[in-house]
Design a protein around this motif. Sequence first.
Motif, PDB file in Angstrom:
ATOM      1  N   LEU A 152       0.821  -1.211   0.000  1.00 46.77           N
ATOM      2  CA  LEU A 152       0.000   0.000   0.000  1.00 46.77           C
ATOM      3  C   LEU A 152       0.853   1.259   0.000  1.00 46.77           C
ATOM      4  CD1 LEU A 152      -2.810  -1.291   2.300  1.00 46.77           C
ATOM      5  CD2 LEU A 152      -3.135  -0.378   0.002  1.00 46.77           C
ATOM      6  N   ARG A 153       1.979   1.241   0.708  1.00 48.78           N
ATOM      7  CA  ARG A 153       2.881   2.399   0.670  1.00 48.78           C
ATOM      8  C   ARG A 153       3.442   2.585  -0.740  1.00 48.78           C
ATOM      9  NH1 ARG A 153       3.586   0.571   5.863  1.00 48.78           N
ATOM     10  NH2 ARG A 153       5.282  -0.859   5.356  1.00 48.78           N
ATOM     11  N   GLU A 154       3.739   1.493  -1.429  1.00 52.81           N
ATOM     12  CA  GLU A 154       4.229   1.575  -2.813  1.00 52.81           C
ATOM     13  C   GLU A 154       3.143   2.093  -3.755  1.00 52.81           C
ATOM     14  OE1 GLU A 154       5.684  -2.333  -3.751  1.00 52.81           O
ATOM     15  OE2 GLU A 154       7.358  -2.160  -2.341  1.00 52.81           O
ATOM     16  N   PHE A 155       1.885   1.870  -3.401  1.00 49.92           N
ATOM     17  CA  PHE A 155       0.741   2.301  -4.202  1.00 49.92           C
ATOM     18  C   PHE A 155       0.390   3.770  -3.955  1.00 49.92           C
ATOM     19  CE2 PHE A 155      -3.926   2.441  -4.909  1.00 49.92           C
ATOM     20  CZ  PHE A 155      -3.939   2.095  -6.247  1.00 49.92           C
ATOM     21  N   GLN A 156       0.916   4.351  -2.919  1.00 51.49           N
ATOM     22  CA  GLN A 156       0.596   5.724  -2.522  1.00 51.49           C
ATOM     23  C   GLN A 156       0.735   6.741  -3.666  1.00 51.49           C
ATOM     24  OE1 GLN A 156      -0.726   6.671   0.417  1.00 51.49           O
ATOM     25  NE2 GLN A 156      -0.837   8.789  -0.270  1.00 51.49           N
ATOM     26  N   PRO A 157       1.778   6.690  -4.506  1.00 53.19           N
ATOM     27  CA  PRO A 157       1.869   7.672  -5.597  1.00 53.19           C
ATOM     28  C   PRO A 157       0.671   7.616  -6.561  1.00 53.19           C
ATOM     29  CG  PRO A 157       3.986   6.604  -5.279  1.00 53.19           C
ATOM     30  CD  PRO A 157       2.986   5.871  -4.417  1.00 53.19           C
ATOM     31  N   VAL A 158       0.120   6.443  -6.781  1.00 55.66           N
ATOM     32  CA  VAL A 158      -1.066   6.325  -7.644  1.00 55.66           C
ATOM     33  C   VAL A 158      -2.228   7.084  -7.000  1.00 55.66           C
ATOM     34  CG1 VAL A 158      -2.762   4.735  -8.648  1.00 55.66           C
ATOM     35  CG2 VAL A 158      -0.328   4.136  -8.641  1.00 55.66           C
ATOM     36  N   MET A 159      -2.398   6.907  -5.697  1.00 51.90           N
ATOM     37  CA  MET A 159      -3.473   7.613  -4.992  1.00 51.90           C
ATOM     38  C   MET A 159      -3.244   9.122  -5.026  1.00 51.90           C
ATOM     39  SD  MET A 159      -5.833   5.587  -4.043  1.00 51.90           S
ATOM     40  CE  MET A 159      -6.741   6.579  -2.872  1.00 51.90           C
ATOM     41  N   GLU A 160      -2.005   9.540  -4.902  1.00 52.12           N
ATOM     42  CA  GLU A 160      -1.707  10.969  -4.957  1.00 52.12           C
ATOM     43  C   GLU A 160      -2.040  11.536  -6.341  1.00 52.12           C
ATOM     44  OE1 GLU A 160       2.339  11.271  -3.639  1.00 52.12           O
ATOM     45  OE2 GLU A 160       1.807  10.742  -1.578  1.00 52.12           O
TER      46      GLU A 160
END
Length: 122
Positions: A26-34
């Motif tokens: 989920l931390r690696e996915f954070q840029p997608v959410m941003e």
Amino acid sequence: MIEILTDMPTGVTGIRVSGRISGEELREFQPVMEDLGKAAEIRIVEVIDPDYDGFGPGGLTEDLKMGFGALLHHHSAFKRIAVVSDKDWVRHTMHAIGWMVPGELAVFGGDELDRAAEWAAG
């Protein structure tokens, strides 16, 4: 595992989750959410695969932080979220918490990905 689906209509972000989701994923996915938060409208199709097994170490905490952060900062941008799954507990959960989700929320069966993507784009 978290996977970005590339065959979505313009303006729709597709996400597929499978297996057990860890906090690190989920931390690696954070840029997608941003990046999602930069859009004027947020339209998501989330596919929950049959082998999805919930959260692993730190997963729930990261998911809650990411989800609530997005809701607080981009509440009015959320337009449509389509959840695609054949899991009964997913359907029940989405119907139970749907009132908390900004914008529209719809649940589709596992064989309705195309329909879900069309709905999310509409």
